[in-house]
Design a protein around this motif. Structure first.
Motif, short mmCIF file in Angstrom:
data_model
loop_
_atom_site.label_atom_id
_atom_site.label_comp_id
_atom_site.label_asym_id
_atom_site.label_seq_id
_atom_site.Cartn_x
_atom_site.Cartn_y
_atom_site.Cartn_z
N LYS A 84 1.54 -1.00 -0.52
CA LYS A 84 0.15 0.42 -0.32
C LYS A 84 1.25 0.92 -0.34
O LYS A 84 0.74 2.48 0.38
CB LYS A 84 -1.22 -0.08 1.20
CG LYS A 84 -2.52 -0.87 0.87
CD LYS A 84 -2.76 -1.29 0.04
CE LYS A 84 -4.46 -2.56 0.27
NZ LYS A 84 -4.31 -2.57 -0.52
N THR A 85 1.86 0.73 -0.55
CA THR A 85 3.38 2.00 -0.31
C THR A 85 2.69 3.29 -1.18
O THR A 85 2.89 2.96 -2.51
CB THR A 85 4.17 2.03 -0.22
OG1 THR A 85 4.46 1.02 0.44
CG2 THR A 85 5.51 2.76 -0.18
N ARG A 86 2.71 4.15 -1.27
CA ARG A 86 2.40 5.62 -2.30
C ARG A 86 3.77 5.98 -2.66
O ARG A 86 4.75 6.52 -1.72
CB ARG A 86 1.36 6.89 -1.32
CG ARG A 86 0.19 5.92 -1.25
CD ARG A 86 -0.24 7.04 -0.76
NE ARG A 86 -0.68 8.21 -1.32
CZ ARG A 86 -1.46 9.89 -1.75
NH1 ARG A 86 -1.72 9.70 -0.17
NH2 ARG A 86 -1.58 10.29 -3.14
N VAL A 87 3.69 6.14 -3.66
CA VAL A 87 5.02 6.13 -4.48
C VAL A 87 4.96 8.22 -4.67
O VAL A 87 4.52 8.28 -6.07
CB VAL A 87 5.72 5.05 -5.59
CG1 VAL A 87 7.14 5.35 -6.09
CG2 VAL A 87 5.90 3.66 -4.82
N ALA A 88 6.37 8.58 -4.84
CA ALA A 88 6.84 9.68 -5.49
C ALA A 88 8.40 9.18 -6.19
O ALA A 88 9.34 8.66 -5.55
CB ALA A 88 7.42 11.36 -4.35
N VAL A 89 7.66 9.50 -7.50
CA VAL A 89 9.58 9.57 -8.02
C VAL A 89 10.32 10.70 -8.19
O VAL A 89 9.88 11.76 -8.19
CB VAL A 89 8.95 8.35 -9.26
CG1 VAL A 89 10.12 8.96 -10.56
CG2 VAL A 89 8.94 7.53 -9.11
N THR A 90 11.68 10.66 -8.05
CA THR A 90 12.43 11.55 -8.36
C THR A 90 13.51 11.50 -9.92
O THR A 90 13.72 10.54 -9.61
CB THR A 90 13.54 12.36 -6.89
OG1 THR A 90 14.25 11.54 -7.15
CG2 THR A 90 12.24 12.50 -6.00
N THR A 91 13.86 11.88 -10.83
CA THR A 91 14.44 11.75 -11.40
C THR A 91 14.72 13.43 -12.65
O THR A 91 13.92 14.39 -12.42
CB THR A 91 13.49 11.00 -12.48
OG1 THR A 91 14.14 10.50 -13.45
CG2 THR A 91 12.13 11.98 -13.43
N GLY A 92 15.96 13.18 -13.37
CA GLY A 92 16.21 14.39 -14.06
C GLY A 92 15.72 14.18 -15.41
O GLY A 92 16.29 14.84 -16.07
N SER A 93 15.29 12.37 -16.02
CA SER A 93 15.15 12.33 -17.23
C SER A 93 13.65 12.66 -17.49
O SER A 93 12.54 13.41 -16.46
CB SER A 93 14.25 10.73 -16.97
OG SER A 93 13.70 10.17 -18.78
N ASP A 94 13.58 13.19 -18.85
CA ASP A 94 12.21 13.56 -19.54
C ASP A 94 11.83 12.96 -19.98
O ASP A 94 10.52 13.42 -21.37
CB ASP A 94 12.73 15.29 -20.25
CG ASP A 94 14.28 14.98 -20.97
OD1 ASP A 94 14.23 13.20 -21.55
OD2 ASP A 94 13.98 15.79 -22.23
N ASP A 95 12.10 11.72 -20.20
CA ASP A 95 11.27 9.88 -21.38
C ASP A 95 9.76 10.27 -20.56
O ASP A 95 9.31 8.93 -19.30
CB ASP A 95 12.24 9.14 -21.06
CG ASP A 95 11.31 7.48 -21.92
OD1 ASP A 95 10.76 7.54 -22.02
OD2 ASP A 95 12.47 6.59 -21.70
N ALA A 96 8.97 11.08 -21.41
CA ALA A 96 7.75 10.86 -20.65
C ALA A 96 6.95 9.58 -19.99
O ALA A 96 6.27 9.50 -19.74
CB ALA A 96 6.79 11.85 -21.87
N SER A 97 7.45 9.02 -21.73
CA SER A 97 7.01 7.04 -21.72
C SER A 97 7.11 6.79 -20.82
O SER A 97 6.33 5.87 -20.10
CB SER A 97 6.82 6.39 -23.31
OG SER A 97 8.29 6.40 -23.27
N ARG A 98 8.21 6.88 -19.73
CA ARG A 98 9.31 5.95 -19.26
C ARG A 98 8.59 6.51 -18.00
O ARG A 98 7.91 5.75 -16.87
CB ARG A 98 10.39 5.93 -19.27
CG ARG A 98 10.89 5.54 -18.03
CD ARG A 98 12.47 6.21 -17.99
NE ARG A 98 13.37 5.24 -16.44
CZ ARG A 98 14.36 5.34 -15.89
NH1 ARG A 98 14.73 6.41 -16.74
NH2 ARG A 98 14.73 4.81 -14.95
N LEU A 99 8.01 7.51 -17.67
CA LEU A 99 7.44 8.00 -16.41
C LEU A 99 6.68 7.77 -16.16
O LEU A 99 5.15 7.05 -15.31
CB LEU A 99 7.81 9.88 -16.60
CG LEU A 99 9.32 9.94 -16.71
CD1 LEU A 99 9.44 12.02 -16.73
CD2 LEU A 99 9.59 9.49 -15.22
N ALA A 100 5.37 7.65 -17.02
CA ALA A 100 3.59 7.50 -17.31
C ALA A 100 3.70 6.34 -17.29
O ALA A 100 3.01 5.49 -16.17
CB ALA A 100 3.39 7.50 -18.91
N ALA A 101 4.77 5.45 -17.79
CA ALA A 101 4.86 3.82 -17.49
C ALA A 101 4.16 3.21 -15.97
O ALA A 101 4.00 2.31 -15.48
CB ALA A 101 5.99 3.05 -17.77
#
Length: 116
Positions: free
Chosen positions: A73-90
């Motif tokens: 049930k862990t809520r996840v926040a991602v930090t990234t320098g990536s601008d790969d929208a499809s990767r992040l959306a997945a």
């Protein structure tokens, strides 16, 4: 009971900022700096996870995948320098912070979780 937060981040300064901010709010905070450490600290499951996607021993997605596959049930926040929208959306994180992270955004994340 205090919310439990796991920070998986190899940038020491950033993880210390988060640890300081959330500890000051009464949260129980654990920090890992690699995929292996992050995976090891998922038991017991944290309430919240702040996850860097680029870690020294691999991609942070491995930690997120374990959270999802295990039904945590862990809520996840991602930090990234990536601008790969499809990767992040997945990844479907509950929150996304672009690096460099604005500490005001981190503070707001803590405020939102306390309200809900």
């Amino acid at each position: 009971m205090a919310p439990r937060l796991l920070i998986v981040e190899d940038d020491f300064t950033l993880s210390e900022v988060w640890r300081t901010v959330f500890s000051a709010r009464g949260w129980e905070v654990s920090v890992a700096s690699s995929v292996a450490e992050g995976l090891a600290r998922l038991d017991p499951a944290p309430d919240y996870l702040i996850l860097d996607l680029q870690l020294p021993d691999g991609a942070g997605e491995a930690v997120l995948r374990r959270v999802r596959d295990s039904g945590l049930k862990t809520r996840v926040a991602v930090t990234t320098g990536s601008d790969d929208a499809s990767r992040l959306a997945a990844l479907e994180p509950e929150a996304l912070f672009r690096k460099p992270v604005d500490v005001v955004d981190v503070w707001r994340l803590g405020s939102l979780s306390e309200a809900g």
